[in-house]
Design a protein around this motif. Structure first.
Motif, PDB file in Angstrom:
ATOM      1  N   LEU A  82       0.829  -1.198   0.000  1.00 32.09           N
ATOM      2  CA  LEU A  82       0.000   0.000   0.000  1.00 32.09           C
ATOM      3  C   LEU A  82       0.867   1.252   0.000  1.00 32.09           C
ATOM      4  CD1 LEU A  82      -2.760  -1.118   2.540  1.00 32.09           C
ATOM      5  CD2 LEU A  82      -3.006  -0.806   0.064  1.00 32.09           C
ATOM      6  N   THR A  83       1.977   1.212   0.721  1.00 28.75           N
ATOM      7  CA  THR A  83       2.905   2.346   0.691  1.00 28.75           C
ATOM      8  C   THR A  83       3.508   2.516  -0.699  1.00 28.75           C
ATOM      9  OG1 THR A  83       3.445   2.043   3.034  1.00 28.75           O
ATOM     10  CG2 THR A  83       5.011   3.286   1.698  1.00 28.75           C
ATOM     11  N   LEU A  84       3.858   1.398  -1.333  1.00 25.89           N
ATOM     12  CA  LEU A  84       4.380   1.441  -2.700  1.00 25.89           C
ATOM     13  C   LEU A  84       3.353   2.048  -3.648  1.00 25.89           C
ATOM     14  CD1 LEU A  84       6.612   0.601  -4.736  1.00 25.89           C
ATOM     15  CD2 LEU A  84       5.385  -1.559  -4.997  1.00 25.89           C
ATOM     16  N   ALA A  85       2.091   1.660  -3.491  1.00 25.61           N
ATOM     17  CA  ALA A  85       1.034   2.213  -4.344  1.00 25.61           C
ATOM     18  C   ALA A  85       0.904   3.714  -4.133  1.00 25.61           C
ATOM     19  CB  ALA A  85      -0.294   1.520  -4.046  1.00 25.61           C
ATOM     20  N   GLY A  86       0.960   4.148  -2.876  1.00 25.31           N
ATOM     21  CA  GLY A  86       0.814   5.567  -2.592  1.00 25.31           C
ATOM     22  C   GLY A  86       1.944   6.408  -3.131  1.00 25.31           C
ATOM     23  N   LYS A  87       3.102   5.820  -3.376  1.00 26.97           N
ATOM     24  CA  LYS A  87       4.247   6.580  -3.871  1.00 26.97           C
ATOM     25  C   LYS A  87       4.488   6.342  -5.364  1.00 26.97           C
ATOM     26  CE  LYS A  87       6.730   6.779   0.554  1.00 26.97           C
ATOM     27  NZ  LYS A  87       6.824   8.245   0.630  1.00 26.97           N
ATOM     28  N   ARG A  88       4.825   5.124  -5.729  1.00 24.51           N
ATOM     29  CA  ARG A  88       5.237   4.835  -7.109  1.00 24.51           C
ATOM     30  C   ARG A  88       4.090   4.974  -8.104  1.00 24.51           C
ATOM     31  NH1 ARG A  88      10.554   5.503  -6.326  1.00 24.51           N
ATOM     32  NH2 ARG A  88      11.317   4.166  -4.624  1.00 24.51           N
ATOM     33  N   LEU A  89       2.938   4.402  -7.770  1.00 25.59           N
ATOM     34  CA  LEU A  89       1.818   4.493  -8.704  1.00 25.59           C
ATOM     35  C   LEU A  89       1.334   5.932  -8.835  1.00 25.59           C
ATOM     36  CD1 LEU A  89      -0.259   1.278  -7.901  1.00 25.59           C
ATOM     37  CD2 LEU A  89       1.655   1.599  -9.475  1.00 25.59           C
ATOM     38  N   MET A  90       1.467   6.706  -7.757  1.00 30.71           N
ATOM     39  CA  MET A  90       1.117   8.119  -7.841  1.00 30.71           C
ATOM     40  C   MET A  90       1.996   8.836  -8.862  1.00 30.71           C
ATOM     41  SD  MET A  90      -0.727  10.680  -6.738  1.00 30.71           S
ATOM     42  CE  MET A  90      -1.448  10.239  -5.161  1.00 30.71           C
ATOM     43  N   ARG A  91       3.279   8.534  -8.868  1.00 26.47           N
ATOM     44  CA  ARG A  91       4.192   9.171  -9.828  1.00 26.47           C
ATOM     45  C   ARG A  91       3.784   8.862 -11.266  1.00 26.47           C
ATOM     46  NH1 ARG A  91      10.271   7.931  -7.458  1.00 26.47           N
ATOM     47  NH2 ARG A  91      10.044   8.988  -5.428  1.00 26.47           N
ATOM     48  N   ILE A  92       3.490   7.583 -11.537  1.00 30.29           N
ATOM     49  CA  ILE A  92       3.111   7.208 -12.900  1.00 30.29           C
ATOM     50  C   ILE A  92       1.807   7.889 -13.293  1.00 30.29           C
ATOM     51  CG2 ILE A  92       2.566   5.273 -14.417  1.00 30.29           C
ATOM     52  CD1 ILE A  92       4.203   3.485 -12.557  1.00 30.29           C
ATOM     53  N   GLY A  93       0.866   7.966 -12.358  1.00 30.42           N
ATOM     54  CA  GLY A  93      -0.395   8.639 -12.642  1.00 30.42           C
ATOM     55  C   GLY A  93      -0.209  10.109 -12.947  1.00 30.42           C
ATOM     56  N   VAL A  94       0.697  10.774 -12.219  1.00 30.34           N
ATOM     57  CA  VAL A  94       0.975  12.192 -12.481  1.00 30.34           C
ATOM     58  C   VAL A  94       1.593  12.368 -13.871  1.00 30.34           C
ATOM     59  CG1 VAL A  94       2.401  14.157 -11.778  1.00 30.34           C
ATOM     60  CG2 VAL A  94       1.149  12.852 -10.055  1.00 30.34           C
ATOM     61  N   VAL A  95       2.480  11.453 -14.257  1.00 26.97           N
ATOM     62  CA  VAL A  95       3.081  11.533 -15.600  1.00 26.97           C
ATOM     63  C   VAL A  95       1.989  11.442 -16.667  1.00 26.97           C
ATOM     64  CG1 VAL A  95       4.546  10.320 -17.253  1.00 26.97           C
ATOM     65  CG2 VAL A  95       5.336  10.661 -14.910  1.00 26.97           C
ATOM     66  N   LEU A  96       1.099  10.475 -16.547  1.00 30.26           N
ATOM     67  CA  LEU A  96       0.026  10.306 -17.535  1.00 30.26           C
ATOM     68  C   LEU A  96      -0.964  11.469 -17.513  1.00 30.26           C
ATOM     69  CD1 LEU A  96      -0.745   6.484 -17.217  1.00 30.26           C
ATOM     70  CD2 LEU A  96       0.597   7.657 -18.963  1.00 30.26           C
ATOM     71  N   LEU A  97      -1.037  12.175 -16.391  1.00 31.17           N
ATOM     72  CA  LEU A  97      -1.915  13.337 -16.307  1.00 31.17           C
ATOM     73  C   LEU A  97      -1.528  14.401 -17.329  1.00 31.17           C
ATOM     74  CD1 LEU A  97      -4.304  14.453 -14.635  1.00 31.17           C
ATOM     75  CD2 LEU A  97      -2.615  15.477 -13.097  1.00 31.17           C
ATOM     76  N   GLY A  98      -0.239  14.416 -17.704  1.00 28.22           N
ATOM     77  CA  GLY A  98       0.222  15.384 -18.693  1.00 28.22           C
ATOM     78  C   GLY A  98      -0.405  15.207 -20.061  1.00 28.22           C
ATOM     79  N   GLY A 290       4.118  17.814 -23.888  1.00 27.30           N
ATOM     80  CA  GLY A 290       4.666  18.033 -25.218  1.00 27.30           C
ATOM     81  C   GLY A 290       4.145  17.045 -26.239  1.00 27.30           C
ATOM     82  N   VAL A 291       4.026  15.770 -25.825  1.00 31.27           N
ATOM     83  CA  VAL A 291       3.499  14.747 -26.730  1.00 31.27           C
ATOM     84  C   VAL A 291       2.055  15.059 -27.102  1.00 31.27           C
ATOM     85  CG1 VAL A 291       2.843  12.318 -26.873  1.00 31.27           C
ATOM     86  CG2 VAL A 291       5.073  12.943 -25.953  1.00 31.27           C
ATOM     87  N   ARG A 292       1.255  15.476 -26.124  1.00 29.28           N
ATOM     88  CA  ARG A 292      -0.141  15.815 -26.405  1.00 29.28           C
ATOM     89  C   ARG A 292      -0.221  17.009 -27.363  1.00 29.28           C
ATOM     90  NH1 ARG A 292      -5.443  15.427 -24.243  1.00 29.28           N
ATOM     91  NH2 ARG A 292      -6.739  16.588 -25.711  1.00 29.28           N
ATOM     92  N   THR A 293       0.689  17.965 -27.211  1.00 24.69           N
ATOM     93  CA  THR A 293       0.676  19.158 -28.049  1.00 24.69           C
ATOM     94  C   THR A 293       0.959  18.827 -29.513  1.00 24.69           C
ATOM     95  OG1 THR A 293       1.420  20.482 -26.165  1.00 24.69           O
ATOM     96  CG2 THR A 293       1.661  21.471 -28.342  1.00 24.69           C
ATOM     97  N   THR A 294       1.785  17.793 -29.752  1.00 26.01           N
ATOM     98  CA  THR A 294       2.114  17.440 -31.132  1.00 26.01           C
ATOM     99  C   THR A 294       0.915  16.900 -31.900  1.00 26.01           C
ATOM    100  OG1 THR A 294       2.766  15.180 -30.544  1.00 26.01           O
ATOM    101  CG2 THR A 294       4.475  16.883 -30.443  1.00 26.01           C
ATOM    102  N   GLY A 295      -0.053  16.327 -31.193  1.00 29.62           N
ATOM    103  CA  GLY A 295      -1.207  15.728 -31.861  1.00 29.62           C
ATOM    104  C   GLY A 295      -0.924  14.369 -32.453  1.00 29.62           C
TER     105      GLY A 295
END
Length: 359
Positions: A82-98, A290-295
């Motif tokens: 659960l600690t791993l989920a709260g840290k590592r998975l949060m990071r990946i989710g923030v990246v995809l938020l871009g 940046g990737v989203r901006t390229t279309g």
């Protein structure tokens, strides 16, 4: 004369196993628990669409940490995962938020709206941080609550806590408060739509500038129709874009504080490494913008990434919710609640004034 022979001890026996020698639980039980929590949160969202899945995930995590028979599992074998989920998975989710934000979307808002959003974020962050310290809240709670209210709720709290090295309990308490206030906004703000004299587009911008989590923004703005929803999401994503410079600023502040409190060598030895000026997951977030901006990414790919991002953040928020300890929260509950209420008034008032000035 009697000869006294020394007493000999028995042949040495192997030492019994100690609890310390027992294998520590791995992350799989906790990750499986988080996945189960996400599944239940998804069902709750399907049954009650007004409740965002991320909100349901936090509430279920808090409940799991306090329900007899389940809390022992959550605090024991499932804790590492659960600690791993709260840290590592949060990071990946923030990246995809871009991938939800393109530079053309920001420019399409107009410079007046962009300036309004920056001013609202700055006023909310500075005001909440100052008041939290005046109230004497523990640890990094003022910083984390200020971040959650001003940027994007629990996602921003998780991102900032990574570079500030915040205590897990401080993170969990801040997430619980921000989630609670954001959930209340879903019910309260639509009631103020017409009494405040806002048309649908203005209401959408007010919601986007004043509500914390993206899911909560959608749930609140959709009550005023598609025009309000579109403007709300665009303004909200503009706030999300400010996550990167804020995290970088916190990283710089943490590095300077460590250098002032101890020599660089001692600081590095104590912490293992110096915090990077711009964490990798923030660079990943900017790269996805940046990737989203390229279309270049097709609509199907963006939809898939959006679903993955929501599932990852839900698992992370379940993990953070499971770290909430309500008795500890009650001890500072009055001050935390006062800070949450005051910060809510600040961001609602500032965003309302900003919308009236720019539309």
């Amino acid at each position: 004369m009697a000869i006294v022979t020394p007493r000999t001890s028995a042949s040495p026996q192997p030492a019994p196993a100690t609890p310390a020698s027992a294998p520590r639980p791995g992350p799989l039980p906790g990750l499986a628990t988080a996945a189960a929590g996400v599944a239940v949160a998804w069902v709750v969202h399907l049954l009650v669409p007004a409740v965002p899945m991320l909100t349901a995930a936090v509430v279920l995590g808090i409940a799991a940490a306090h329900v007899p028979g389940v809390r022992a599992w959550v605090r024991g074998s499932a804790r590492p995962g659960l600690t791993l989920a709260g840290k590592r998975l949060m990071r990946i989710g923030v990246v995809l938020l871009g991938l939800k934000l393109g530079l053309d979307d920001v420019l399409g808002l107009g410079w007046a709206t962009v300036a309004m959003v920056v001013a609202v974020v700055a006023a909310t962050f500075a005001g909440t941080l100052w008041l939290g310290r005046r109230l004497g809240l523990r640890g990094d709670q003022p910083l984390l609550i200020a971040t959650g209210y001003s940027i994007c709720g629990a996602s921003a709290i998780g991102a900032v806590s990574e570079v500030s090295g915040s205590d897990e309990e401080d993170v969990a308490t801040s997430v619980a408060l921000v989630t609670l206030c954001g959930t209340l906004a879903i019910a309260v703000l639509p009631l103020l739509h017409h009494p405040l004299g806002l048309d649908d587009a203005q209401f959408g911008r007010w919601v986007g500038a004043g509500v914390h989590d993206v899911g909560q923004v959608v749930a609140t703005a959709q009550t005023a129709g598609p025009a309000a929803l579109t403007d709300a999401v665009l303004v909200k994503l503009m706030r999300v874009a400010l996550l990167a410079p804020l995290v970088a600023a916190v990283a710089v502040s943490v590095r300077r504080r460590r250098q002032q409190t101890a020599p660089a060598e001692a600081s590095e030895k104590a912490s293992g490494k110096r915090p990077p000026l711009i964490p990798l997951f923030v660079l990943g977030f900017l790269a996805m913008v940046g990737v989203r901006t390229t279309g270049w990414v097709p609509a199907a790919g963006l939809d898939l990434a959006a679903h993955a991002q929501e599932l990852l953040l839900a698992a992370a928020l379940f993990g953070l919710g499971s770290a909430v300890h309500l008795p500890s929260l009650v001890r500072t509950g009055g001050r935390v609640a006062a800070l949450g209420l005051c910060s809510w008034v600040v961001i609602a008032g500032a965003s309302y004034g900003g919308v009236l000035l720019t539309t």
